[in-house]
Write a protein that holds these residues in place. Structure first.
Motif, PDB file in Angstrom:
ATOM      1  N   UNK A 137       0.734  -1.427   0.180  1.00 48.21           N
ATOM      2  CA  UNK A 137       0.050   0.042  -0.209  1.00 48.21           C
ATOM      3  C   UNK A 137       0.684   1.502  -0.131  1.00 48.21           C
ATOM      4  N   UNK A 138       1.006   2.011  -0.785  1.00 48.96           N
ATOM      5  CA  UNK A 138       1.537   2.872  -1.052  1.00 48.96           C
ATOM      6  C   UNK A 138       2.686   3.063  -1.644  1.00 48.96           C
ATOM      7  N   UNK A 139       3.108   1.690  -2.333  1.00 47.39           N
ATOM      8  CA  UNK A 139       3.729   1.823  -3.306  1.00 47.39           C
ATOM      9  C   UNK A 139       3.827   1.242  -4.333  1.00 47.39           C
ATOM     10  N   UNK A 140       3.129  -0.515  -4.388  1.00 48.72           N
ATOM     11  CA  UNK A 140       2.413  -0.913  -4.878  1.00 48.72           C
ATOM     12  C   UNK A 140       1.374   0.127  -6.300  1.00 48.72           C
ATOM     13  N   UNK A 141       0.276  -0.003  -5.124  1.00 48.07           N
ATOM     14  CA  UNK A 141      -1.034   0.248  -5.829  1.00 48.07           C
ATOM     15  C   UNK A 141      -1.196   1.624  -4.489  1.00 48.07           C
ATOM     16  N   UNK A 142      -1.853   2.319  -5.472  1.00 45.57           N
ATOM     17  CA  UNK A 142      -2.373   3.964  -4.451  1.00 45.57           C
ATOM     18  C   UNK A 142      -3.311   4.065  -3.652  1.00 45.57           C
ATOM     19  N   UNK A 143      -3.316   3.680  -2.697  1.00 41.25           N
ATOM     20  CA  UNK A 143      -4.213   3.196  -2.153  1.00 41.25           C
ATOM     21  C   UNK A 143      -4.790   3.843  -0.590  1.00 41.25           C
ATOM     22  N   UNK A 144      -3.665   4.441  -0.417  1.00 40.09           N
ATOM     23  CA  UNK A 144      -4.313   5.591   0.922  1.00 40.09           C
ATOM     24  C   UNK A 144      -5.170   6.369   0.962  1.00 40.09           C
ATOM     25  N   UNK A 145      -5.140   7.133   0.108  1.00 38.74           N
ATOM     26  CA  UNK A 145      -6.092   7.693  -0.176  1.00 38.74           C
ATOM     27  C   UNK A 145      -7.392   7.335  -0.896  1.00 38.74           C
ATOM     28  N   UNK A 146      -7.350   6.001  -1.115  1.00 41.55           N
ATOM     29  CA  UNK A 146      -8.272   5.709  -1.513  1.00 41.55           C
ATOM     30  C   UNK A 146      -9.619   5.053  -0.428  1.00 41.55           C
ATOM     31  N   UNK A 147      -8.411   4.272   0.942  1.00 38.21           N
ATOM     32  CA  UNK A 147      -8.410   4.102   2.651  1.00 38.21           C
ATOM     33  C   UNK A 147      -9.228   4.903   3.241  1.00 38.21           C
ATOM     34  N   UNK A 148      -8.759   6.586   2.862  1.00 37.35           N
ATOM     35  CA  UNK A 148      -8.838   7.470   3.735  1.00 37.35           C
ATOM     36  C   UNK A 148     -10.776   8.287   3.879  1.00 37.35           C
ATOM     37  N   UNK A 154     -19.614  -3.815  -0.261  1.00 37.18           N
ATOM     38  CA  UNK A 154     -20.471  -3.684  -1.571  1.00 37.18           C
ATOM     39  C   UNK A 154     -19.109  -2.713  -2.474  1.00 37.18           C
ATOM     40  N   UNK A 155     -18.735  -2.157  -1.284  1.00 39.29           N
ATOM     41  CA  UNK A 155     -17.904  -0.860  -2.281  1.00 39.29           C
ATOM     42  C   UNK A 155     -16.478  -1.450  -2.932  1.00 39.29           C
ATOM     43  N   UNK A 156     -16.757  -1.491  -4.327  1.00 45.41           N
ATOM     44  CA  UNK A 156     -15.836  -1.890  -5.278  1.00 45.41           C
ATOM     45  C   UNK A 156     -14.514  -1.398  -4.960  1.00 45.41           C
ATOM     46  N   UNK A 157     -13.079  -1.976  -5.078  1.00 44.21           N
ATOM     47  CA  UNK A 157     -11.738  -1.842  -5.171  1.00 44.21           C
ATOM     48  C   UNK A 157     -11.653  -2.399  -6.688  1.00 44.21           C
ATOM     49  N   UNK A 158     -10.787  -1.522  -7.249  1.00 42.26           N
ATOM     50  CA  UNK A 158     -10.859  -1.775  -8.478  1.00 42.26           C
ATOM     51  C   UNK A 158      -8.525  -1.428  -8.463  1.00 42.26           C
TER      52      UNK A 158
END
Length: 226
Positions: free
Chosen positions: A18-29, A90-94
């Motif tokens: 998280x934050x290196x391979x995928x830009x998930x930090x902003x999504x998780x916030x 039910x919240x999609x994660x692309x």
């Protein structure tokens, strides 16, 4: 061994996810904010931001506290996490759309150089595998270590010490790629050379990293130990 392989100075590169391979930090916030709003719990932006890069254990503790504030008292961490997962199901994660540029190039280039590649993430193993499978890169890592399976994860160095043990390599022979303060701290405490993927959106410092990468595949340009 080719001259290209000889110029890379580390025997193994350990990736955070998280934050290196995928830009998930902003999504998780955004997701954490939505969950707090769903519960009707007042949570500051600073508290949401403070969760960036923290361990899964910290996340579970936080969710448990929010549920308690919402009147759902007496939950174990496992029960609290289950309620969060049920809400988010039910919240999609692309994850493909969140993949940082240069990941395929970095992995392919390291393999061509004969460099071993591992992953050490604070996320639960099921979440890690879901991301890697969706991105089609699960086979790129010879080893995947989840900090959620340890008593403490980042900034505790245990996850990196375990990864080194399973690789059978000393810290001096390896480097890691991180982004957040907890991850950088864990890598440094484990004795690793720490590269940080440049991150300037969340207000934390990457000053403790040994070097900053604008893109993850910039790791391929490293020809001397940092």
């Amino acid at each position: 061994m080719s001259s290209t392989a000889r110029t890379f100075p580390y025997e193994a590169v350990i990736f955070d996810m998280d934050g290196v391979i995928v830009d998930t930090e902003a999504f998780y916030q955004k997701e954490e904010r939505a969950f707090a709003d769903h519960l009707g719990v007042e949570v500051s932006d600073a508290e949401i931001l403070d969760m960036v890069g923290k361990s899964h254990q910290h996340f579970v503790q936080t969710v448990t506290r929010w549920l308690t504030l919402a009147g759902q008292e007496g939950l174990t961490g496992t029960e609290a996490e289950a309620r969060y997962r049920a809400w988010s199901a039910d919240r999609p994660r692309d994850y493909r759309s969140m993949m940082f540029p240069g990941i395929h190039e970095a992995l392919d280039g390291l393999h061509r150089r004969g460099t071993r590649v591992a992953l050490a993430s604070s996320s639960p193993r099921a979440s890690i595998l879901a991301v890697l499978d969706q991105l089609g890169i699960a086979d790129a890592f010879e080893l995947v270590v989840s900090g959620a399976e340890l008593r403490e994860s980042k900034p505790n160095p245990a996850i990196y010490l375990l990864t080194l043990e399973q690789l059978g390599l000393p810290a001096a022979a390896c480097c890691c790629i991180e982004d957040s303060v907890p991850g950088i701290t864990a890598g440094k405490r484990a004795g690793l050379t720490v590269f940080a993927r440049r991150e300037e959106r969340f207000g934390f410092s990457q000053a403790e990293a040994d070097a900053i990468l604008d893109r993850v595949d910039d790791i391929l340009k490293v020809t001397e130990r940092v």
